[in-house]
Design a protein around this motif. Sequence first.
Motif, PDB file in Angstrom:
ATOM      1  N   MET A 148       0.948  -1.092   0.006  1.00  0.00           N
ATOM      2  CA  MET A 148      -0.098  -0.149   0.183  1.00  0.00           C
ATOM      3  C   MET A 148       0.662   1.438   0.050  1.00  0.00           C
ATOM      4  O   MET A 148       1.639   1.320   0.763  1.00  0.00           O
ATOM      5  CB  MET A 148      -0.876  -0.056   1.239  1.00  0.00           C
ATOM      6  N   ASP A 149       0.886   2.141  -1.092  1.00  0.00           N
ATOM      7  CA  ASP A 149       1.562   3.221  -0.927  1.00  0.00           C
ATOM      8  C   ASP A 149       0.883   4.396  -0.475  1.00  0.00           C
ATOM      9  O   ASP A 149      -0.339   4.451  -0.177  1.00  0.00           O
ATOM     10  CB  ASP A 149       2.216   3.678  -2.226  1.00  0.00           C
ATOM     11  N   LYS A 150       1.601   5.698  -0.176  1.00  0.00           N
ATOM     12  CA  LYS A 150       0.870   6.541   0.376  1.00  0.00           C
ATOM     13  C   LYS A 150      -0.273   7.469  -0.595  1.00  0.00           C
ATOM     14  O   LYS A 150      -1.165   8.044   0.003  1.00  0.00           O
ATOM     15  CB  LYS A 150       1.789   8.013   0.630  1.00  0.00           C
ATOM     16  N   TYR A 151      -0.196   7.156  -1.819  1.00  0.00           N
ATOM     17  CA  TYR A 151      -1.392   7.485  -2.856  1.00  0.00           C
ATOM     18  C   TYR A 151      -2.609   6.757  -2.472  1.00  0.00           C
ATOM     19  O   TYR A 151      -3.604   7.394  -2.345  1.00  0.00           O
ATOM     20  CB  TYR A 151      -0.961   7.467  -4.320  1.00  0.00           C
ATOM     21  N   VAL A 203     -13.637   3.239  10.719  1.00  0.00           N
ATOM     22  CA  VAL A 203     -14.056   1.683  10.378  1.00  0.00           C
ATOM     23  C   VAL A 203     -13.464   0.948  11.335  1.00  0.00           C
ATOM     24  O   VAL A 203     -13.845  -0.226  11.946  1.00  0.00           O
ATOM     25  CB  VAL A 203     -13.632   1.407   8.864  1.00  0.00           C
ATOM     26  N   MET A 204     -12.045   1.289  11.871  1.00  0.00           N
ATOM     27  CA  MET A 204     -11.241   0.615  12.807  1.00  0.00           C
ATOM     28  C   MET A 204     -12.038   0.533  14.029  1.00  0.00           C
ATOM     29  O   MET A 204     -12.169  -0.588  14.613  1.00  0.00           O
ATOM     30  CB  MET A 204      -9.922   1.361  13.022  1.00  0.00           C
ATOM     31  N   LYS A 216     -11.501  -3.359  13.958  1.00  0.00           N
ATOM     32  CA  LYS A 216     -10.361  -3.824  12.960  1.00  0.00           C
ATOM     33  C   LYS A 216      -9.145  -3.033  13.050  1.00  0.00           C
ATOM     34  O   LYS A 216      -9.271  -2.069  13.582  1.00  0.00           O
ATOM     35  CB  LYS A 216     -10.797  -3.780  11.457  1.00  0.00           C
ATOM     36  N   ASP A 217      -7.991  -3.699  13.061  1.00  0.00           N
ATOM     37  CA  ASP A 217      -6.493  -3.139  12.961  1.00  0.00           C
ATOM     38  C   ASP A 217      -6.633  -2.203  11.832  1.00  0.00           C
ATOM     39  O   ASP A 217      -7.512  -2.245  10.837  1.00  0.00           O
ATOM     40  CB  ASP A 217      -5.470  -3.848  12.997  1.00  0.00           C
ATOM     41  N   PHE A 218      -5.626  -1.289  11.649  1.00  0.00           N
ATOM     42  CA  PHE A 218      -5.492  -0.281  10.772  1.00  0.00           C
ATOM     43  C   PHE A 218      -5.381  -1.090   9.133  1.00  0.00           C
ATOM     44  O   PHE A 218      -6.313  -0.678   8.389  1.00  0.00           O
ATOM     45  CB  PHE A 218      -4.112   0.430  10.914  1.00  0.00           C
ATOM     46  N   ARG A 219      -4.564  -2.306   9.032  1.00  0.00           N
ATOM     47  CA  ARG A 219      -4.429  -2.622   7.766  1.00  0.00           C
ATOM     48  C   ARG A 219      -6.017  -3.471   7.418  1.00  0.00           C
ATOM     49  O   ARG A 219      -6.426  -3.165   6.163  1.00  0.00           O
ATOM     50  CB  ARG A 219      -3.580  -3.798   7.880  1.00  0.00           C
ATOM     51  N   ALA A 228     -11.150  -0.143   0.851  1.00  0.00           N
ATOM     52  CA  ALA A 228     -10.854  -0.383  -0.282  1.00  0.00           C
ATOM     53  C   ALA A 228     -11.696  -1.345  -1.152  1.00  0.00           C
ATOM     54  O   ALA A 228     -12.177  -0.921  -2.431  1.00  0.00           O
ATOM     55  CB  ALA A 228      -9.364  -1.015  -0.411  1.00  0.00           C
ATOM     56  N   ASP A 229     -12.021  -2.406  -0.464  1.00  0.00           N
ATOM     57  CA  ASP A 229     -13.188  -3.363  -0.994  1.00  0.00           C
ATOM     58  C   ASP A 229     -14.320  -2.802  -1.372  1.00  0.00           C
ATOM     59  O   ASP A 229     -15.126  -2.952  -2.250  1.00  0.00           O
ATOM     60  CB  ASP A 229     -13.296  -4.454  -0.098  1.00  0.00           C
ATOM     61  N   GLU A 230     -14.777  -1.875  -0.339  1.00  0.00           N
ATOM     62  CA  GLU A 230     -16.258  -1.451  -0.498  1.00  0.00           C
ATOM     63  C   GLU A 230     -16.135  -0.236  -1.424  1.00  0.00           C
ATOM     64  O   GLU A 230     -17.326   0.007  -1.968  1.00  0.00           O
ATOM     65  CB  GLU A 230     -16.530  -0.742   1.097  1.00  0.00           C
ATOM     66  N   ASN A 231     -15.087   0.299  -1.814  1.00  0.00           N
ATOM     67  CA  ASN A 231     -15.127   1.458  -2.880  1.00  0.00           C
ATOM     68  C   ASN A 231     -14.449   1.062  -4.237  1.00  0.00           C
ATOM     69  O   ASN A 231     -13.944   1.952  -4.646  1.00  0.00           O
ATOM     70  CB  ASN A 231     -14.451   2.651  -2.179  1.00  0.00           C
TER      71      ASN A 231
END
Length: 303
Positions: free
Chosen positions: A1-4, A66-67, A72-75, A82-85
């Motif tokens: 996962m990058d910063k973008y 969400v966390m 959930k943890d951060f990841r 990400a999945d939802e969107n």
Amino acid sequence: MDKYELQKLRDLPIEGVAERLGFQVKMHKCLCPFHDDHHASLSFKVSKNTYRCFVCGESGGPIDLVMKYLRKDFREACRWLADENNIILTEYKPEEDRPPKPFDASRYERFFERPWLNDEARKFLFEERHLDPRVVRWCRLTSWKDKQGVPWLQTPYYDREGKLIGVQNRNLVKGATPRFRFPQGAECRIYNLPVLNLLKPGETLFITEGCSDCWAMLSAGHKAIAIPSATLLKHKDAELLRELTSELQITIGMYPDNDTPGERLFLQLKDVLPNLIHYQLPLGNKDFSDYYVSMKRKEGDHG
Ligand SMILES: [Zn+2]
């Protein structure tokens, strides 16, 4: 996962994320899920993309929401968002989706500007293979030693326009593995493409299996290219060869190795290049290099 990618997740509209989690948002407010709330104490600040509860003090952005709510943890929270969107995170992307790293020619070009042959390379090329020094120079063969002191022969692959497209490193220690090493993204498929610019109509271009036979062929005064040993030509490359033979009005020939795999490769090539001409090595020579060296030895005996 990058910063973008992370920024994309942080920019997801906070109220939309809350609704996706099942909250009923009205007038930028909703019931707070983090305490027993009856008055819609959680409010959203759209301009900052954050939430805050005036009663229990919970606050944060889309990932925090969400966390905390889904525990959930951060990841994991990032993955959920990400999945939802429909955002594809780098860590998910299957290998073939990621573009392969291109070959960085600028890292290697300078090695071939001033080729240098160490003792092991000179022995390999001149004593064992009797190659013509002019051929070795034309091919810009060079050598180097790695940190362990292992000597390597370095062979540049150019396209027809002379652009460096790949590098092959050959271990010069006999029997050592790996025998070959290639930098990332190197395109080492057809060797010696620049020779095509020297062909005259009606001339024969020889195809060899591997660079060594190609050097022997060139040293014997033929024009030759090489395909990787024991590997069938890629469709794209076969297409290129077919086009070239008609464009340049040349014939293509091959001395198959004097064994079953050699003949098999010839037949496979003949399939894609119907005009391929079969040249026969004299008995007792396993490949063209072998034949070339035995010729050179004879010359030496007589000279
Ligand atoms: Zn609250």
